[in-house]
Each structure stands twice: as structure tokens, then as C-alpha cells.
Enzyme design. Structure first.
Site, short mmCIF file in Angstrom:
data_model
loop_
_atom_site.label_atom_id
_atom_site.label_comp_id
_atom_site.label_asym_id
_atom_site.label_seq_id
_atom_site.Cartn_x
_atom_site.Cartn_y
_atom_site.Cartn_z
CG ASP A 67 -0.19 -0.31 2.49
OD1 ASP A 67 1.04 -0.36 2.60
OD2 ASP A 67 -0.97 -0.50 3.55
CG ASN A 135 -9.03 -1.12 12.09
OD1 ASN A 135 -8.04 -1.79 11.66
ND2 ASN A 135 -9.57 -0.13 11.42
CG HIS A 137 -6.00 -2.02 8.74
ND1 HIS A 137 -5.86 -0.75 9.38
CD2 HIS A 137 -4.49 -2.16 8.65
CE1 HIS A 137 -4.64 -0.04 9.61
NE2 HIS A 137 -4.18 -0.87 9.35
CD GLU A 142 -9.01 1.30 7.99
OE1 GLU A 142 -8.78 0.52 8.62
OE2 GLU A 142 -8.18 2.30 7.98
#
Ligand code: GLP
Length: 241
Positions: A67, A135, A137, A142
Site C-alpha cells: 500500500d 482494527n 486491517h 479497513e
């Protein structure tokens, strides 16, 4: 899913670098998927020192990073391209032209998906290294991300922006979007190694290992992968049954 328990991130770095270097030695033109974040730093440090000690050749290796922040030029000191050059590529004999990081400057998903085409052109990713967001990801996928998603422009959640603000001068400087390989792009890798260390990752680790597979915890899709090794430390294992 194979689970390796280690005491801390330092040990994770030793274990994971050994696993990666074993693959590089057995296939000199391997295609690696690489990750940024603090989790893989010790792994990269060990790769650098062992590559020097053992004269490991990276000249035929190709890498694809997961990313990049949208809007950051590759020269920006918080871009993931900058991170990879600084933490790994500048210290091994890899050819820069064989290292790929999504461009932060693209503006459409059509352009983003050319990254998946490029991966395919190189025969697909042999070994994908992953970190894990608090979280759940992976990459920048996400909660709520499509399991079938390919590389695309994604919105970052407030919690991710907060978590990553530690690397920027000001929370306002953290980009709100990124270009990320999708969950499908990641699942296409032949082999996966995920590193999760520290107490903050404990809930994500529980969902990764115990499921259920749900879009609420994007990492849980990895339970469907046939060759994944998860390296976790004592703190990240705290909530496991
Ligand atoms: C970032 C990256 C992820 C990384 C995760 C965890 O947002 N996009 O690829 O795995 O956060 O980061 P860290 O390893 O610093 O905890």
C-alpha cells in the site's frame, strides 16, 4: 493456519527473517509481497545483516508492497516508498527497478488495478508478508472491505489515522486515503506470513485466529488461506482461548 509464538517483536524479526531468507535462497527470482509499519522493522534489520553476512543475492528478486498513502510523493519521508528504501532496499543488492510500491499519485481505481495486472505479469506473489492493524486491517483494507477486492483507492478509518499519526508531526498531516492491494490481491499470494506483536493487536489476533470470518475484521478472511503462518508474541496472544 500455522501459529508461531515468540516472546516479543525482536524474536519475531529473527523467526520471520529466517523464513523469508530460506525462500529467497531456494528461489532466486522469488516474488515477495512486502509490508510497512513498525511490525516488520526488526525482520528487515535481520534480513539486511544476514544478507551481508551470508552474501545473499537479491538481484533477481522482485517485490510488491501492499500500500501507499494517497497524495504522498515517493520522496515524502512518510511515504511507504521512502520507508522501504530506507529500511530495506538501500541496504541489499536488490535492483530498484524490481521493487514496486503503489503510486500515491493515482486518481482512479482503473489505474490502481494495473498493479494487480503487474503482479500477475510477474507470475503472482510467492510469499506475502503482512502486519496487522489494531482494527484488523491488512494492507489498508479497513473493516467492511470487500473480500473480493483488488487494488483500489481506499478511505482510512479514524482509528487508523489516529494510530498512524505517531509518525507525522500533526494528526492533520496524515492522509485520509490510501492505495491498497485488496483482500483478494492478498489472498492470491501462494504463501503468507503475518506478524502481530504487542497488546494493542490482541483483539485483532483473536479475530484472525478464532474467527468468525466477517467483514468486521478484515484479517479474518485469512482463515481461508491454505498456507499462512502467523507469528505472534505473548502480548498479542493475551485474548486467545
Ligand atoms: C498500517 C499499514 C499496515 C500495517 C499496519 C500495522 O496502517 N498500512 O500495512 O500492517 O498499519 O502497523 P504497525 O506494524 O505499525 O502496527
Amino acid at each position: 493456519m500455522k501459529i508461531i509464538k515468540v516472546t516479543d517483536n525482536k524474536e519475531a524479526g529473527k523467526v520471520v527473517s529466517d523464513l523469508i531468507l530460506k525462500e529467497v535462497k531456494s528461489k532466486s527470482n522469488i516474488v515477495l509481497g512486502l509490508a510497512t509499519g513498525s511490525s516488520p522493522i526488526t525482520t528487515y534489520e535481520n534480513i539486511i545483516s544476514k544478507s551481508k553476512e551470508e552474501n545473499i543475492d537479491w538481484s533477481n528478486v522482485t517485490t510488491f508492497n501492499l500500500d501507499e498513502y494517497k497524495g504522498l510523493e515517493s520522496t515524502h519521508n512518510q511515504s511507504y516508498r521512502y520507508f522501504m528504501n530506507d529500511k530495506l532496499f538501500n541496504h541489499i543488492n536488490i535492483k530498484m527497478e524490481n521493487t514496486f510500491v503503489p503510486s500515491g499519485m493515482i486518481n482512479s481505481n482503473e489505474e490502481a488495478q494495473k498493479y494487480d495486472e503487474l503482479i500477475l505479469k510477474h507470475g503472482g506473489i510467492d510469499l506475502q508478508l503482512l502486519g496487522l492493524g489494531i482494527n484488523g486491517h491488512v494492507g489498508f483494507n479497513e473493516p467492511g472491505s470487500d473480500f473480493e477486492g483488488l487494488t483500489s483507492i481506499v478511505d482510512l478509518t479514524k482509528s487508523t489515522i489516529e494510530a498512524n499519526s505517531r509518525f507525522f508531526d500533526n494528526e492533520k498531516d496524515v492522509p485520509t486515503k490510501a492505495i491498497s492491494m485488496g483482500l483478494k490481491s492478498i489472498m492470491n499470494a501462494k504463501k503468507i506470513i503475518l506478524i502481530a506483536t504487542g497488546e494493542a493487536k490482541a483483539l485483532a489476533v483473536k479475530n484472525l485466529i478464532e474467527g468468525p470470518i466477517s467483514k468486521d475484521w478484515p484479517c479474518s478472511v485469512l482463515l481461508n488461506h491454505s498456507d499462512i503462518t502467523v507469528v505472534i508474541d505473548n502480548e498479542a496472544s493475551k485474548l486467545l482461548k
